[in-house]
Each structure stands twice: as structure tokens, then as C-alpha cells.
Design a protein around this motif. Structure first.
Motif, PDB file in Angstrom:
ATOM      1  N   GLU A   4       1.156  -1.410  -0.212  1.00 57.43           N
ATOM      2  CA  GLU A   4      -0.112   0.118  -0.310  1.00 57.43           C
ATOM      3  C   GLU A   4       1.029   1.797  -0.251  1.00 57.43           C
ATOM      4  N   ILE A   5       0.215   2.551  -0.188  1.00 57.08           N
ATOM      5  CA  ILE A   5       1.134   3.638  -0.478  1.00 57.08           C
ATOM      6  C   ILE A   5       1.179   4.035   1.116  1.00 57.08           C
ATOM      7  N   GLY A   6       2.894   3.967   1.157  1.00 58.59           N
ATOM      8  CA  GLY A   6       2.557   4.517   2.561  1.00 58.59           C
ATOM      9  C   GLY A   6       3.899   2.585   3.359  1.00 58.59           C
ATOM     10  N   GLN A   7       3.887   2.275   2.763  1.00 56.98           N
ATOM     11  CA  GLN A   7       4.596   0.271   3.310  1.00 56.98           C
ATOM     12  C   GLN A   7       5.989   0.646   2.232  1.00 56.98           C
ATOM     13  N   LEU A   8       7.123   1.344   3.226  1.00 56.12           N
ATOM     14  CA  LEU A   8       8.566   1.168   3.034  1.00 56.12           C
ATOM     15  C   LEU A   8       9.913   0.252   2.644  1.00 56.12           C
ATOM     16  N   LEU A   9       9.976  -0.265   2.089  1.00 48.92           N
ATOM     17  CA  LEU A   9      11.067  -1.038   1.963  1.00 48.92           C
ATOM     18  C   LEU A   9      12.560  -0.304   2.297  1.00 48.92           C
ATOM     19  N   VAL A  10      12.968  -0.755   1.409  1.00 50.33           N
ATOM     20  CA  VAL A  10      14.319   0.722   0.869  1.00 50.33           C
ATOM     21  C   VAL A  10      14.508   1.846   1.302  1.00 50.33           C
ATOM     22  N   THR A  11      13.253   2.061   1.222  1.00 49.54           N
ATOM     23  CA  THR A  11      12.972   3.906   1.702  1.00 49.54           C
ATOM     24  C   THR A  11      13.338   4.057   3.433  1.00 49.54           C
ATOM     25  N   ARG A  12      12.617   3.002   3.796  1.00 51.90           N
ATOM     26  CA  ARG A  12      11.730   3.498   5.280  1.00 51.90           C
ATOM     27  C   ARG A  12      12.694   3.847   6.286  1.00 51.90           C
ATOM     28  N   ARG A  13      13.838   4.129   6.237  1.00 52.99           N
ATOM     29  CA  ARG A  13      14.652   4.960   7.536  1.00 52.99           C
ATOM     30  C   ARG A  13      15.473   6.152   6.611  1.00 52.99           C
ATOM     31  N   PHE A  14      15.129   6.862   5.393  1.00 53.70           N
ATOM     32  CA  PHE A  14      15.808   8.241   5.103  1.00 53.70           C
ATOM     33  C   PHE A  14      15.507   9.750   5.815  1.00 53.70           C
ATOM     34  N   GLY A  15      15.845   9.883   6.340  1.00 54.99           N
ATOM     35  CA  GLY A  15      15.561  11.679   7.116  1.00 54.99           C
ATOM     36  C   GLY A  15      16.059  11.293   8.549  1.00 54.99           C
ATOM     37  N   ASP A  16      16.577   9.644   8.841  1.00 56.00           N
ATOM     38  CA  ASP A  16      16.818   9.144   9.836  1.00 56.00           C
ATOM     39  C   ASP A  16      18.406   9.067  10.199  1.00 56.00           C
ATOM     40  N   GLU A  17      18.776  10.357  10.141  1.00 53.66           N
ATOM     41  CA  GLU A  17      20.304  10.931  10.357  1.00 53.66           C
ATOM     42  C   GLU A  17      21.466   9.634  11.059  1.00 53.66           C
ATOM     43  N   GLU A  18      20.499   9.508  12.850  1.00 50.21           N
ATOM     44  CA  GLU A  18      21.332   8.396  13.097  1.00 50.21           C
ATOM     45  C   GLU A  18      21.989   7.429  12.218  1.00 50.21           C
ATOM     46  N   ASN A  19      21.039   6.663  11.498  1.00 52.00           N
ATOM     47  CA  ASN A  19      20.956   5.394  10.844  1.00 52.00           C
ATOM     48  C   ASN A  19      22.095   5.158  10.396  1.00 52.00           C
ATOM     49  N   LYS A  20      22.721   5.936  10.260  1.00 53.87           N
ATOM     50  CA  LYS A  20      23.779   5.739   9.384  1.00 53.87           C
ATOM     51  C   LYS A  20      25.569   4.863   9.620  1.00 53.87           C
ATOM     52  N   GLN A  21      24.940   5.360  11.319  1.00 52.72           N
ATOM     53  CA  GLN A  21      26.310   4.934  12.559  1.00 52.72           C
ATOM     54  C   GLN A  21      25.294   3.480  13.078  1.00 52.72           C
ATOM     55  N   PRO A  89      19.964  10.436 -16.759  1.00 54.57           N
ATOM     56  CA  PRO A  89      18.855  11.986 -16.873  1.00 54.57           C
ATOM     57  C   PRO A  89      18.414  11.214 -15.966  1.00 54.57           C
ATOM     58  N   GLY A  90      17.324  12.003 -14.892  1.00 57.52           N
ATOM     59  CA  GLY A  90      16.520  12.251 -14.585  1.00 57.52           C
ATOM     60  C   GLY A  90      16.223  10.776 -12.995  1.00 57.52           C
ATOM     61  N   THR A  91      17.718  10.124 -13.164  1.00 54.94           N
ATOM     62  CA  THR A  91      17.677   9.019 -11.845  1.00 54.94           C
ATOM     63  C   THR A  91      18.403   9.829 -11.507  1.00 54.94           C
ATOM     64  N   CYS A  92      18.097   9.280  -9.462  1.00 58.64           N
ATOM     65  CA  CYS A  92      18.813   9.757  -8.133  1.00 58.64           C
ATOM     66  C   CYS A  92      18.246   8.890  -7.244  1.00 58.64           C
ATOM     67  N   LYS A  93      18.350   8.212  -7.600  1.00 55.03           N
ATOM     68  CA  LYS A  93      17.454   6.881  -6.082  1.00 55.03           C
ATOM     69  C   LYS A  93      18.705   6.238  -5.837  1.00 55.03           C
ATOM     70  N   ASP A  94      19.431   6.166  -6.065  1.00 51.27           N
ATOM     71  CA  ASP A  94      20.088   5.077  -5.585  1.00 51.27           C
ATOM     72  C   ASP A  94      21.614   5.681  -4.709  1.00 51.27           C
ATOM     73  N   ARG A  95      21.516   7.057  -5.050  1.00 53.58           N
ATOM     74  CA  ARG A  95      22.633   8.196  -4.270  1.00 53.58           C
ATOM     75  C   ARG A  95      21.680   8.271  -2.857  1.00 53.58           C
ATOM     76  N   GLU A  96      20.840   8.639  -2.654  1.00 52.67           N
ATOM     77  CA  GLU A  96      20.346   8.727  -1.902  1.00 52.67           C
ATOM     78  C   GLU A  96      19.542   7.530  -0.810  1.00 52.67           C
ATOM     79  N   LEU A  97      19.619   6.352  -1.474  1.00 59.57           N
ATOM     80  CA  LEU A  97      18.844   5.225  -1.148  1.00 59.57           C
ATOM     81  C   LEU A  97      21.710   4.497  -0.391  1.00 59.57           C
ATOM     82  N   VAL A  98      22.441   4.852  -0.438  1.00 58.57           N
ATOM     83  CA  VAL A  98      22.777   4.548  -0.093  1.00 58.57           C
ATOM     84  C   VAL A  98      23.650   5.490   1.138  1.00 58.57           C
ATOM     85  N   TYR A  99      22.881   7.229   0.998  1.00 57.99           N
ATOM     86  CA  TYR A  99      23.466   8.040   1.672  1.00 57.99           C
ATOM     87  C   TYR A  99      22.767   7.735   3.102  1.00 57.99           C
ATOM     88  N   TRP A 100      20.968   7.539   3.103  1.00 60.54           N
ATOM     89  CA  TRP A 100      20.600   7.146   4.475  1.00 60.54           C
ATOM     90  C   TRP A 100      20.725   6.099   5.048  1.00 60.54           C
TER      91      TRP A 100
END
Ligand SMILES: Cc1cc2nc3c(=O)[nH]c(=O)nc-3n(C[C@H](O)[C@H](O)[C@H](O)COP(=O)(O)O)c2cc1C
Ligand code: SF4
Length: 446
Positions: A4-21, A89-100
Motif C-alpha cells: 500500500e502507499i506508505g509501505q516502505l522497504l528500502v526508503t524507510r530510513r530516509f531522514g534518519d541521520e542516526e541510522n548511518k551509524q 538523466p532523471g535518476t537520483c534514487k541510488d545516491r539517496e539510498l546509499v546515503y540514508w
């Protein structure tokens, strides 16, 4: 149950700076699934991946389990290489996935490496991605320090898994998997002739699996919850969710992880807040600029892989008026899900100028090995530029169709199609706009 909309797997930790540790990642259960996988026979994991209907998120949508099964059973010195070149061109998901969520990628890699029997593994990251590179290097160091990577990982006493993060120099063609392997070997970043495919002869001549970042980040979820669960989240032969990056003329551009079943119209209206400034929709590029565009009458198709290739509501791309392009085997080209880069454009967009810009990109990025691509992309670029400038000649549109048709299927790698398909798609769907700019009669000086 479909996602469903809102059910997240790979992006579920976007915005959580701590998670990188690593400590934060572990606190949320991180690396437990890799431990579980270490106790599973490789064949069981491959079976789960096959059952999950996970398809590669790098562009082609190739079934991941099937790709892994191509590595010979008795192979030694297997390598796993993560493709984080992301230059379409137009693609910018992977960089955010590895960042978060860098540890999710590493956990996916550990599981994949265990399954494939791969010891020395690599992440190939585009050179310009300095921020993401720094995040990845730190995460890899943390994983070594905690014993998730190294010679005897996770107390197994025998299993080794190493990861090297390798920076590319920022060439689009180095995202093509065999050009990427050449680049890693210190050779010129040009695609190799296939066969042999990398699963048989890849990095340093050894069996190699190249997978996209997002593809591998889905692996822990599959091992944790089972292949059938993942397949059920999706639809048909496309398991899981889809991560897309929406840019262009919508109110809320961004990276969204969505159910496979959502349609492009719902995506624009319900997720992206509609067209910007109250403008009317004109068209969209569904999966990076190498994919033929969609127009309004084609928006009720889901973002899922097969629908974009086969749905009857999408008009086949024509080479010349009334002649659908044959992709081989009688298949007519519609469009593809590609890399997930969705670019929406409004009623004020000059599509000829847009197409011309796309052609300049592919001309610039052609590695020059094969004549149809090297010469054809330059020729299309030149003709598009003159049409966009209002100096198109009678017959230019037909000529573009002929050139594009001469490139597709006749090159070493798919950059040829990446240029030819949008050319044919734009010409087919917005033909009148191209014709209107071709005002110079045959024989007259431009
Ligand atoms: C010109 C060209 C550029 C490509 N760029 C990328 C890229 O930046 N990232 C990526 O994952 N795949 C890219 N691909 C696709 C890769 O060759 C390969 O199919 C993919 O990495 C396999 O991973 P997957 O099966 O997980 O999708 C590109 C292909 C071509 C022809
Ligand atoms: S199709 Fe283009 S980019 Fe690919 S190998 Fe040939 S010349 Fe190089």
C-alpha cells in the motif's frame, strides 16, 4: 497482500541521520538477517530470490534469482559488484539510498556474497558522488570493525567477505556493466562484446554478478520474510515495491517508494500534488531519458515492469507513420520502467528542444566503439538541433526515424537503444511538433 502507499522497504530510513551509524542500525535489528543467511544453504536463498520475483532495478528489470543462478556451481573467485554509477538523466534514487541506509546495502551484499560464494566484492560509485562515497567508506569500515566483514565473518570461522569501494570518473557509459568492469580493471571504460556474460567471465576474467544498489537492498527483506511475501507485495512477475524519482513540472518532485500497482496518473495527482502552477500535463518520461515518453491517454497504466512493455493502452512506437517498431521476435516497442527516473513536462514544454537535449547527451556519452552509435547519435543530435532551431528540412523527421532504426539492435551495448528509443518515441507521440519546425523544402539551402 499488495503493498500500500506508505509501505516502505528500502526508503524507510530516509531522514534518519542516526541510522548511518552501525550502532543505530544494529539497534533496529540490523545485520541479524545476514547472520540468519549464513546458516542457510546458498541454493535455498537462490530459491527464495527466484520466488520473490525481484527484478533488477538498474534499468532492464532482469530477474535477480535467475541472474545469480547463471554463476557456475563449481566457480571459484566469484565477485559481486554493486552498480552505483547512476548517470541516467532523471535518476537520483541510488545516491539517496546509499546515503540514508548504507548498512542495508552492506547487509544485502553480505547475503548475496554468501549465496554466490564471492569473497572480494566491490561497490562502484560514480566519482561525483563525494557525499555518498564518504558515507559508504565509513559504513564499510564500521562493518569491518564489528566483524561483519573480514576473513572470518560473524563467528562463522570460515566465511570471508570483503568490500572495496571504488570510485569511477563520472562517465555514463561506465554504468553499463561490462564498461564498469573494464573501468575497474583500469582499462578504458568501454562495453565488452557479449557473450561471454559477466556471470561466466567478468571482473579479472572471473564469474561476476553486477547488481544495482536498490536490487541488493531488497535482499535482506526477502531472506527475512520469504520470497512469496515479497512477490505478493508486487503484481504479476514484478515483486516488491518500486522506488521512483520524480522530477519536472509537478508540485512535489522527489523520491517515492510505491506499490507496483499505482498508475502514473495517481502518482502525479495523489503523490506529487498534481501539475505545478495549475498547468496542463503534456507528457512524461517513465524510466530515465532512454525510455520512450507517455502522453495523457497512456497515464492509467501501472508503474510495474511488464505493463510498461505490453499494456495495450500504451501506443506502440512507430518508425515511420503507421509502422510499429519491431524490437525483434515481433515485439512492438512501447516503453519500459527503466531506471525509475520519471520526468514530467507541462503544456508549455518545447518537446523538440527537450528531445534535442536528450540526443546531445547520448551523442556526448557514446564511447565511440561502434559505428551506428558513434555516427548515428551525432547525426540525430545535429538534425534535432536544427529542427529545434526552426530550420528543419522536409524529410528530416523520416530521416531521424531511419537513423534511429539503424542504430537499435546493431550495437555492442544498449546505449544505442538508449538514444534510438526516445528519438522514435518523441517523434511518434509528438510528430506534428517536429513537422511544424521542418519548414525548409528539400533542396533549398538551410
Ligand atoms: C549505457 C548504460 C548505462 C547504465 N547505467 C547503469 C547505472 O548507472 N546503474 C545501474 O544499476 N545499471 C545501469 N545500467 C544497467 C547495467 O548494465 C546492469 O544491467 C545493471 O547494473 C544490473 O543490475 P540489476 O540486474 O540489479 O538491475 C546501464 C546500462 C547501460 C546500457
Ligand atoms: S553502443 Fe555506443 S556506447 Fe555502446 S559500445 Fe557501441 S559505441 Fe559504445
Amino acid at each position: 497482500m499488495p503493498a500500500e502507499i506508505g509501505q516502505l522497504l528500502v526508503t524507510r530510513r530516509f531522514g534518519d541521520e542516526e541510522n548511518k551509524q552501525i550502532t543505530s542500525y544494529e539497534a533496529k535489528g540490523g545485520y541479524k538477517i545476514a547472520r540468519k543467511a549464513m546458516l542457510m544453504p546458498a541454493s535455498d536463498i537462490v530459491d527464495q530470490i527466484k520466488a520473490s520475483n525481484l527484478r533488477g532495478r538498474g534499468g532492464a528489470g532482469f530477474p535477480t534469482g535467475l541472474k545469480w543462478s547463471f554463476v557456475p556451481k563449481d566457480a571459484t573467485d566469484v565477485h559481486l559488484v554493486v552498480n552505483c554509477d547512476e548517470s541516467e538523466p532523471g535518476t537520483c534514487k541510488d545516491r539517496e539510498l546509499v546515503y540514508w541506509d548504507p548498512h542495508l546495502l552492506i547487509e544485502g551484499m553480505i547475503i548475496a556474497a554468501h549465496t554466490l560464494g564471492a569473497v572480494h566484492n566491490y561497490i562502484y560509485i560514480r566519482g561525483e558522488m563525494m557525499r555518498e562515497y564518504a558515507v559508504l567508506v565509513k559504513a564499510v569500515e564500521e562493518a569491518y570493525a564489528r566483524g561483519y566483514l573480514g576473513d572470518r565473518i560473524m563467528g562463522t570461522g570460515k566465511q570471508a567477505c570483503h568490500i572495496t569501494v571504488h570510485r569511477g570518473a563520472g562517465a555514463y557509459i561506465c554504468g553499463e556493466e561490462t564498461a564498469l568492469l573494464n573501468s575497474m580493471e583500469g582499462l578504458r571504460g568501454q562495453p565488452r562484446l557479449k557473450p561471454p556474460f559477466p556471470a561466466i567471465k567478468g571482473l579479472f576474467g572471473k564469474p561476476t554478478v553486477v547488481n544495482n544498489v536498490e536490487t541488493l537492498m531488497n535482499i535482506p527483506f526477502i531472506v527475512d520474510q520469504g520470497g512469496q511475501w515479497f512477490a505478493d507485495l508486487g503484481v504479476g512477475r514484478s515483486g516488491g515495491t518500486r522506488t521512483v524519482c520524480v522530477s519536472g513540472h509537478v508540485e512535489k518532485p522527489g523520491i517515492y517508494e510505491l506499490p507496483m500497482t499505482i498508475t502514473f496518473r495517481e502518482l502525479i495527482e495523489d503523490v506529487c500534488g498534481g501539475m505545478w502552477k495549475g498547468k496542463k500535463f503534456k507528457g512524461l518520461i517513465p524510466g530515465g531519458t532512454s525510455m520512450p515518453p507517455l502522453v495523457d491517454s497512456e497515464l492509467d497504466v501501472p508503474v510495474e515492469f511488464d505493463a510498461l512493455m505490453t499494456d495495450e493502452r500504451i501506443k506502440p512506437v512507430e518508425v515511420t507513420e503507421g509502422v510499429p517498431f519491431d524490437m525483434g521476435g515481433g515485439r512492438q516497442l512501447r516503453t519500459m520502467a527503466g531506471s525509475g527516473g520519471i520526468v514530467v513536462f507541462d503544456e508549455d514544454t518545447d518537446v523538440v528542444a527537450l528531445c534535442s537535449r536528450i540526443m546531445s547527451f547520448y551523442h556526448h556519452e557514446s564511447c565511440g566503439q561502434c559505428t551506428p552509435c558513434r555516427e548515428g547519435t551525432g547525426w540525430m543530435d545535429k538534425i534535432c538541433k536544427r529542427i529545434a532551431a526552426g530550420k528543419g528540412k522536409e524529410g528530416d523527421v523520416e530521416l531521424l526515424g531511419k537513423i534511429a532504426n539503424g542504430i537499435a539492435g546493431n550495437t555492442i551495448c544498449a546505449l544505442g537503444e538508449a538514444a534510438a528509443w526516445p528519438m522514435m518515441g518523441f517523434m511518434t507521440k509528438f510528430r506534428a511538433e517536429f513537422e511544424a519546425k521542418c519548414i525548409i523544402k528539400k533542396g533549398a539551402a538551410a
